[in-house]
Design an enzyme around this catalytic site. Structure first.
Site, PDB file in Angstrom:
ATOM      1  CE  LYS A 184      -1.911  -0.953   3.897  1.00  0.00           C
ATOM      2  NZ  LYS A 184      -1.317  -2.500   4.150  1.00  0.00           N
ATOM      3  NE  ARG A 235       1.756  -4.988  11.110  1.00  0.00           N
ATOM      4  CZ  ARG A 235       2.739  -4.635  10.349  1.00  0.00           C
ATOM      5  NH1 ARG A 235       3.993  -5.406  10.707  1.00  0.00           N
ATOM      6  NH2 ARG A 235       2.941  -4.098   9.330  1.00  0.00           N
ATOM      7  NE  ARG A 267       6.254  -0.595   9.937  1.00  0.00           N
ATOM      8  CZ  ARG A 267       5.001  -0.378   9.257  1.00  0.00           C
ATOM      9  NH1 ARG A 267       5.190  -0.051   8.062  1.00  0.00           N
ATOM     10  NH2 ARG A 267       4.207  -1.411   9.821  1.00  0.00           N
ATOM     11  NE  ARG A 327       7.785  -2.840   6.205  1.00  0.00           N
ATOM     12  CZ  ARG A 327       6.492  -2.502   6.345  1.00  0.00           C
ATOM     13  NH1 ARG A 327       5.698  -1.980   5.569  1.00  0.00           N
ATOM     14  NH2 ARG A 327       5.934  -2.937   7.514  1.00  0.00           N
ATOM     15  NE  ARG A 359      -4.633  -1.051   9.591  1.00  0.00           N
ATOM     16  CZ  ARG A 359      -3.480  -0.552   9.003  1.00  0.00           C
ATOM     17  NH1 ARG A 359      -3.476   0.533   8.481  1.00  0.00           N
ATOM     18  NH2 ARG A 359      -2.457  -1.296   8.797  1.00  0.00           N
TER      19      ARG A 359
HETATM   20  P1  AP5 Z   1       4.875  -1.481   1.609  1.00  0.00           P
HETATM   21  O1  AP5 Z   1       4.438  -0.740   0.565  1.00  0.00           O
HETATM   22  O2  AP5 Z   1       5.731  -1.108   3.074  1.00  0.00           O
HETATM   23  O3  AP5 Z   1       3.695  -2.509   2.360  1.00  0.00           O
HETATM   24  P2  AP5 Z   1       2.351  -1.847   3.288  1.00  0.00           P
HETATM   25  O4  AP5 Z   1       0.927  -2.264   2.591  1.00  0.00           O
HETATM   26  O5  AP5 Z   1       2.480  -0.225   3.348  1.00  0.00           O
HETATM   27  O6  AP5 Z   1       2.659  -2.526   4.615  1.00  0.00           O
HETATM   28  P3  AP5 Z   1       2.458  -1.862   6.107  1.00  0.00           P
HETATM   29  O7  AP5 Z   1       3.201  -2.703   6.995  1.00  0.00           O
HETATM   30  O8  AP5 Z   1       2.970  -0.512   6.064  1.00  0.00           O
HETATM   31  O9  AP5 Z   1       1.068  -2.015   6.223  1.00  0.00           O
HETATM   32  P4  AP5 Z   1       0.353  -2.029   7.379  1.00  0.00           P
HETATM   33  O10 AP5 Z   1      -0.947  -1.726   6.981  1.00  0.00           O
HETATM   34  O11 AP5 Z   1       0.542  -3.225   8.327  1.00  0.00           O
HETATM   35  O12 AP5 Z   1       0.947  -0.861   8.222  1.00  0.00           O
HETATM   36  P5  AP5 Z   1       0.753   0.778   8.691  1.00  0.00           P
HETATM   37  O13 AP5 Z   1       1.985   1.439   8.695  1.00  0.00           O
HETATM   38  O14 AP5 Z   1      -0.347   1.059   7.724  1.00  0.00           O
HETATM   39  O15 AP5 Z   1       5.569  -2.914   1.125  1.00  0.00           O
HETATM   40  C1  AP5 Z   1       6.157  -3.971   2.159  1.00  0.00           C
HETATM   41  C2  AP5 Z   1       7.494  -4.624   1.798  1.00  0.00           C
HETATM   42  O16 AP5 Z   1       7.233  -5.130   0.563  1.00  0.00           O
HETATM   43  C3  AP5 Z   1       8.410  -3.227   1.324  1.00  0.00           C
HETATM   44  O17 AP5 Z   1       9.771  -3.846   1.890  1.00  0.00           O
HETATM   45  C4  AP5 Z   1       8.290  -3.185   0.048  1.00  0.00           C
HETATM   46  O18 AP5 Z   1       9.602  -2.581  -0.688  1.00  0.00           O
HETATM   47  C5  AP5 Z   1       8.023  -4.522  -0.623  1.00  0.00           C
HETATM   48  N1  AP5 Z   1       7.343  -4.273  -1.825  1.00  0.00           N
HETATM   49  C6  AP5 Z   1       6.286  -3.763  -2.275  1.00  0.00           C
HETATM   50  N2  AP5 Z   1       5.506  -4.117  -3.329  1.00  0.00           N
HETATM   51  C7  AP5 Z   1       6.152  -4.985  -3.599  1.00  0.00           C
HETATM   52  C8  AP5 Z   1       6.274  -5.960  -4.919  1.00  0.00           C
HETATM   53  N3  AP5 Z   1       5.176  -5.740  -5.796  1.00  0.00           N
HETATM   54  N4  AP5 Z   1       6.943  -6.978  -5.062  1.00  0.00           N
HETATM   55  C9  AP5 Z   1       7.750  -7.178  -4.107  1.00  0.00           C
HETATM   56  N5  AP5 Z   1       8.084  -6.286  -3.046  1.00  0.00           N
HETATM   57  C10 AP5 Z   1       7.535  -5.363  -2.813  1.00  0.00           C
HETATM   58  O19 AP5 Z   1       0.111   0.455  10.324  1.00  0.00           O
HETATM   59  C11 AP5 Z   1       1.123   0.037  11.070  1.00  0.00           C
HETATM   60  C12 AP5 Z   1       0.153   0.104  12.761  1.00  0.00           C
HETATM   61  O20 AP5 Z   1      -0.297   1.461  12.708  1.00  0.00           O
HETATM   62  C13 AP5 Z   1      -1.191  -0.973  12.478  1.00  0.00           C
HETATM   63  O21 AP5 Z   1      -0.771  -2.143  12.875  1.00  0.00           O
HETATM   64  C14 AP5 Z   1      -1.963  -0.223  13.469  1.00  0.00           C
HETATM   65  O22 AP5 Z   1      -1.465  -0.601  14.675  1.00  0.00           O
HETATM   66  C15 AP5 Z   1      -1.527   1.260  13.324  1.00  0.00           C
HETATM   67  N6  AP5 Z   1      -2.862   1.825  12.475  1.00  0.00           N
HETATM   68  C16 AP5 Z   1      -2.366   2.573  11.333  1.00  0.00           C
HETATM   69  N7  AP5 Z   1      -3.540   2.966  10.786  1.00  0.00           N
HETATM   70  C17 AP5 Z   1      -4.448   2.571  11.362  1.00  0.00           C
HETATM   71  C18 AP5 Z   1      -5.889   2.703  11.429  1.00  0.00           C
HETATM   72  N8  AP5 Z   1      -6.690   3.484  10.514  1.00  0.00           N
HETATM   73  N9  AP5 Z   1      -6.661   2.219  12.517  1.00  0.00           N
HETATM   74  C19 AP5 Z   1      -6.092   1.949  13.392  1.00  0.00           C
HETATM   75  N10 AP5 Z   1      -4.802   1.759  13.759  1.00  0.00           N
HETATM   76  C20 AP5 Z   1      -4.020   1.671  12.673  1.00  0.00           C
HETATM   77 MG    MG Z   2       2.748   1.238   4.945  1.00  0.00          MG
END
Ligand code: AP5
Ligand code: MG
Length: 214
Positions: free
Chosen positions: A13, A171, A160, A127, A88
């Protein structure tokens, strides 16, 4: 153009949201990045969010909704934005719809980046993230130019806290239970776009761009 990015943790994402934000010149709003910046700066919000994030749990809706609703009302969002990691939960989606409806506005697309669970844990361990500017790298797929250093801002790259394999599994469970129902929610609203997230990230990007500009 107002786009929501959906998908499991690690689906890509953030990677796609950043590229879309550059292409369409609209802000990339990542709730995860906002929380991580607050944790780094040791704010009250950061302290509260950290206790949930470290366990792989969602931060409670009441700490997230107002933050995002206020953000999308800012002037730089008038042309559109990419929401990454929000909504979410169904209550978050309903709160966003309600806030936008009050402004006679709505989201244009919800893009679901589909990646099976088996691929996720492997991706996450490779990552590396910059906690200063939010840039994301991957040891195999997108390594930084200099090992351990962010290409964009020169800060140190880290694994992270929530990318340890056991937290990633937690997660993923939380995602299936609380976030996956949004796929049906946006399908019913007629704005869901499903893309294969397992292919090369540039191909994923081209597929999203052609779907949203059709
Ligand atoms: P990346 O692009 O970093 O993936 P992502 O989908 O952004 O993953 P996140 O871990 O950031 O998602 P998340 O939803 O768990 O975390 P968030 O920060 O939102 O890609 C992942 C890896 O793969 C990278 O190394 C990338 O280079 C690689 N990659 C990408 N595309 C690729 C491809 N096509 N092929 C190969 N490799 C590839 O949230 C973290 C925490 O915050 C949550 O757990 C929660 O506690 C809290 N939080 C955030 N938002 C909310 C909300 N709205 N409500 C409640 N809690 C929330
Ligand atoms: Mg992310």
């Amino acid at each position: 153009m107002k786009i929501i990015m959906l998908g499991a943790p690690g689906a890509g994402k953030g990677t796609q949201a950043k590229m879309l934000s550059e292409k369409f010149n609209i802000p990339h709003i990542s709730t995860g990045d906002i929380f991580r910046a607050n944790i780094k700066n040791n704010t009250e919000l950061g302290k509260k969010a950290k206790t949930y994030m470290d366990q792989g749990l969602l931060v409670p809706d009441e700490l997230v909704v107002d933050l995002v609703v206020d953000r999308v009302k800012q002037e730089d969002c008038t042309k559109g934005y990419i929401l990454d990691g929000f909504p979410r939960t169904i209550p978050q989606a309903e709160a966003l719809d309600k806030a936008l409806a009050a402004l006679s506005d709505k989201v244009d697309f919800a893009v679901d980046v589909e990646v099976p669970d088996e691929n996720i844990v492997k991706r996450m361990s490779g990552r590396r993230a910059c906690l200063k500017c939010g840039a994301t790298y991957h040891l195999e797929h997108i390594p930084p130019k200099q090992e351990g250093i962010c290409d964009t801002c020169g800060s140190e790259l880290v694994l992270r806290d929530d990318d340890k394999p056991e937290t990633v599994l937690k997660r993923l469970g939380v995602y299936h239970e609380q976030t996956q129902p949004l796929i049906d929610y946006y399908k019913k609203a007629g704005i869901l776009l499903e893309v294969d997230g397992t292919v090369d990230m540039k191909v994923v990007f081209d597929n999203i761009v052609s779907a949203v500009t059709k």
